[in-house]
Enzyme design. Structure first.
Site, PDB file in Angstrom:
ATOM      1  CD  GLU A  78      20.096  24.132   9.890  1.00  0.00           C
ATOM      2  OE1 GLU A  78      21.214  24.549  10.224  1.00  0.00           O
ATOM      3  OE2 GLU A  78      19.481  23.254  10.521  1.00  0.00           O
ATOM      4  CD  GLU A 129      19.292  19.266   8.926  1.00  0.00           C
ATOM      5  OE1 GLU A 129      19.828  19.430  10.038  1.00  0.00           O
ATOM      6  OE2 GLU A 129      19.715  19.767   7.870  1.00  0.00           O
TER       7      GLU A 129
HETATM    8  O1  AHR Z   1      22.486  17.444  10.858  1.00  0.00           O
HETATM    9  C1  AHR Z   1      23.583  18.189  11.290  1.00  0.00           C
HETATM   10  C2  AHR Z   1      23.489  19.652  10.898  1.00  0.00           C
HETATM   11  O2  AHR Z   1      22.453  20.249  11.608  1.00  0.00           O
HETATM   12  C3  AHR Z   1      23.153  19.950   9.459  1.00  0.00           C
HETATM   13  O3  AHR Z   1      24.278  19.959   8.648  1.00  0.00           O
HETATM   14  C4  AHR Z   1      22.561  21.323   9.539  1.00  0.00           C
HETATM   15  O4  AHR Z   1      21.613  21.551   8.517  1.00  0.00           O
HETATM   16  C5  AHR Z   1      21.979  21.400  10.928  1.00  0.00           C
HETATM   17  O5  AHR Z   1      22.383  22.528  11.603  1.00  0.00           O
END
Ligand code: AHR
Length: 502
Positions: A172, A291
């Site tokens: 990210e 994610e």
């Molecule tokens: O999964 C929780 C968080 O969400 C992770 O650390 C991050 O990559 C995202 O913002």
């Protein structure tokens, strides 16, 4: 309400990469400590890993597990997690304002992954660190021996390299919350140089460059265009993330959010094609949706607590307790990935244990399945094979996020080896059942059908340590095969898996 669905053997989308059913474990909250790792727990193995959790993870058959972050990785020194445990430093984790004891590092995670029957997908720190730490980490993990870092690994008890193929180039990096956040041009340059160095070591690695953290980011989708222009010929995937929330308690809108996900994938796929054409490249970059999940139940509460606490070790954090409504949402998300499996080759549920996860644990106590365990498990076990391009005719509704949202969300997969067709379906309608006429063409005769349902009268029903089976699947009868069609009915607001033996 009635729906007609046609599955035809000639109308296919793609062969699904099994890594579509990947997962994610971050050094965050109790994911690692008292999640997978709890020496002294009655089920702990010789490495201190909870066997009860390993069993639940094995039940998901998740082929890859991303590690060690997440936001955590952007200030992580991987060397802190190697060597004798008593010498490992405790560090402050700036991402989650906690302390990290480093009692679990790459060796412990690798042993756990093997026990849990999953492959490692590793992320390097391109936030506070860069190319040098990344190349050393890859050498430590993947080089057989005869070099500084590979010999260090051998000295630390692991003679064979782990041969990890999938590497994330940071996490990210578009997010201002990230330690070492960069703009797209800075990140694109760093990611490209890092990718070149990693490929100099092993051209066969599969490299994932960071796309947007979600489609609401101000820099989306220019971020993707700039980053891909800088890295296109060095990377294999661009990573996307998206979390789903229902603060308004409005199922109508909530269950339409997968349309936004679909648009997000479509847009980024277009950006990939644009950059490919612009660079006259022969390479085809794909999407790693590494994610995704529902995340909102505890979010505001967590944000407040994090501001107040003083660097605790492994506190309860992001421990969303999922309800029955989230089963429907996870079903729609997974269906979207199956329908987009030509471009989304990898996806990781975020996360796996305790932290916005399908599996929960109590320290010293039991481990149990959240409601969302089941749709993920079904897709992972039975959603392998060829994704089908279904023709679906069903009434729809208009939501704020999208119009023309079909009340029936359905995806189909043909597993030629097993001789099965599997359909995953969600009825988004709150009050009406859907009578489905599922026509099966060009596959040969349907011999039998099995219908599994997840339904609860209360959208808020949850599984807890005391009541772990409040929401769980049951077999339904009533699905019938007549003249090449399967007929069945789905209750209002329900999830179904329909398996047809050919
Ligand atoms: O999964 C929780 C968080 O969400 C992770 O650390 C991050 O990559 C995202 O913002």
């Amino acid at each position: 309400m009635e729906a007609r669905v046609t599955a035809h053997a000639r109308f296919t989308i793609a062969d699904i990469d099994k890594r579509l059913y990947g997962s994610f474990l971050e050094h965050l909250g109790r994911a690692v400590y008292t999640g997978i790792y709890e020496p002294g727990h009655p089920t702990a193995d010789e490495n201190g890993m909870r066997r009860d959790v390993i069993e639940l993870v094995r039940g998901l058959d998740t082929p890859i597990c991303r590690y060690p972050g997440g936001n955590f990785v952007s200030a992580y020194d991987w060397e802190d997690g190697i060597g004798p445990k008593e010498n490992r430093p405790t560090r402050l984790d700036l991402a989650w304002r906690t302390s990290e004891s480093n009692q679990v590092g790459i060796h412990e995670f690798a042993a756990w992954a093997q026990a849990a029957n999953t492959e490692m997908m590793l992320a390097v720190n391109l936030g506070s660190r860069g190319l040098d730490a990344a190349r050393n980490f890859v050498e430590y993990v993947n080089h057989p021996g005869g070099s500084y870092w590979s010999d260090m690994r051998r000295k630390n008890g692991r003679s064979d390299p782990w041969n990890v193929k999938l590497w994330c180039l940071g996490n990210e990096m578009d997010g201002p919350w990230q330690v070492g956040h960069k703009n797209a041009a800075e990140y694109g340059h760093l990611a490209n140089e890092t990718a070149k160095a990693l490929r100099a070591f092993d051209p066969g690695l599969e490299l994932i460059v960071c796309g947007s953290s979600h489609s609401n980011m101000a820099t989306y989708p220019q971020w993707e265009a700039t980053v891909l222009e800088a890295t296109y010929d060095q990377v294999d995937y661009i990573s996307l993330h998206m979390y789903f929330e229902n603060y308004q308690k409005n199922p109508h809108e909530y269950l339409a959010l997968s349309k936004k996900l679909d648009r997000y994938i479509g847009t980024v796929s277009g950006v990939i094609d644009y950059v490919k054409a612009k660079l006259r490249s022969k390479r085809q970059v794909k999407i790693s949706f590494d994610e995704w999940n529902v995340w909102y139940h505890e979010r505001k509460n967590d944000d407040k607590r994090m501001k107040e606490w003083s660097w605790p070790h492994a506190p309860a954090l992001l421990e969303d307790v999922y309800n029955f409504e989230d089963v429907l949402q996870v079903g729609c998300i997974l269906n979207t990935f199956i329908r987009r499996s030509d471009v989304v080759r990898i996806a990781c549920i975020a996360q796996l244990v305790n932290v916005i996860a399908p599996i929960m644990t109590a320290p010293g106590g039991p481990a149990w399945r959240q409601t969302t365990y089941y749709p993920f498990q079904f897709a992972s076990l039975y959603g392998r094979g060829t994704a089908l391009d279904l023709d679906v005719a069903c009434p729809s509704y208009d939501a704020d996020v999208a119009s023309g949202v079909s009340y029936l969300d359905i995806a189909g997969v043909h597993d030629e080896r097993a001789g099965t067709l599997t359909f995953f379906a969600v009825n988004r309608n709150a009050s009406e059942p859907i009578a489905i006429d599922l026509s099966i063409e060009g596959f040969g005769a349907a011999k039998s059908v099995e219908h599994t349902v997840i339904k609860h009268h209360d959208l808020e029903a949850r599984n807890t340590a005391k009541n772990p089976d409040a929401v769980k699947p049951r077999k339904a009868d009533g699905a019938k095969i007549t003249a090449g069609s399967v007929g069945l009915s789905m209750e209002p607001h329900s999830y179904s898996m329909i398996r047809v033996k050919l």
